[in-house]
Enzyme design. Structure first.
Site, PDB file in Angstrom:
ATOM      1  CG  ASP A 103      -1.912  -1.113   1.236  1.00  0.00           C
ATOM      2  OD1 ASP A 103      -1.992  -1.837   0.231  1.00  0.00           O
ATOM      3  OD2 ASP A 103      -2.624  -1.260   2.247  1.00  0.00           O
ATOM      4  CG  ASP A 119     -12.648  -2.906  -0.607  1.00  0.00           C
ATOM      5  OD1 ASP A 119     -12.211  -4.062  -0.741  1.00  0.00           O
ATOM      6  OD2 ASP A 119     -12.149  -1.928  -1.171  1.00  0.00           O
TER       7      ASP A 119
END
Length: 240
Positions: free
Chosen positions: A9, A131
């Site tokens: 990330d 998500d």
């Protein structure tokens, strides 16, 4: 054996992790994401999940130079997500070295455009990002929870041609308390034929083995590696 997909990330070109998607909780683990990717490659890893967290928050691709550097440093197959909102963003991602992209917010807010990408590039290159927080789809770097129910959302896109889904339980992400195995079993049972990639909560090799036993085809994990809960040697052993 379950497919192992480490996550990198990115914020400001650095490898970071958040807790439950909270940008204020960031921890920087490496200032050299390409070196991190190479260390995974050395363990027999073949896939990498790269997320542009700046892009997810700003609604446009931001860290494409870091993606370029990672792709140039390793032969890993990269799926890239975060901030992909236009055809131009998609073009930049593919031109910067991503072989696949994950569309989450775009699939909720601009379904026609996401469908256009799916039709143009195919379901091997366009992945659905689903998500969820408490069973509801979340978008915009997880800053916004919608009214869309998780399983019906995936089912709708399966009917439109999606075959690969990355599903993150936001409540588990970065908490190192174990993945939502029961949720993934429920999705797999409801939607046979979906290549379901589990994400969020992995804290140990045992968690990966439990997902494997549950029949999950792939798992994304990050913080467990960066915090030393899963070692590179263990990754190598899993891949042997």
């Amino acid at each position: 054996m379950i497919e192992l997909i480490p996550a990198i990330d990115i914020i400001d070109g650095k490898c970071v992790r958040l807790t439950q998607g909270d940008y204020a909780s960031r921890t920087v683990y490496s200032e050299d994401p390409p070196e991190m990717a190479k260390s995974f490659e050395g363990c027999g890893i073949r896939r990498l999940h790269v997320v542009d967290l700046d892009g997810a928050r700003e609604g446009r691709i931001v860290n494409f130079r870091t993606l370029e550097r990672i792709a140039a440093a390793t032969p890993l197959v990269i799926d890239f997500g975060g901030g992909l909102k236009s055809g131009k963003d998609l073009e930049i991602a593919f031109n910067s070295g991503a072989q696949m992209v994950t569309g989450g917010s775009i699939a909720v807010k601009s379904p026609e455009l996401f469908q256009e990408w799916l039709n143009r590039f195919g379901n091997e290159r366009i992945l659905l990002g689903a998500d969820a927080k408490d069973g509801k789809i979340a978008v915009g770097g997880w800053q916004e929870t919608t009214a869309r129910e998780l399983i019906p959302f995936i089912k709708d896109y399966q009917a439109k041609g999606v075959t690969k889904v990355i599903c993150t339980d936001i409540r588990r992400d970065g908490m190192l308390q174990g993945p939502s195995t029961a949720l993934y079993k429920e999705i797999s049972a409801a939607l046979p034929g979906i290549y379901l990639i589990a994400s969020g909560g992995v804290s140990s090799v045992k968690d990966i083995e439990a997902l494997d036993e549950a029949g999950l085809p792939a798992v994304i994990f990050g913080k467990a590696i960066y915090e030393g809960r899963i070692t590179l040697k263990e990754l190598e052993k899993l891949n042997s």
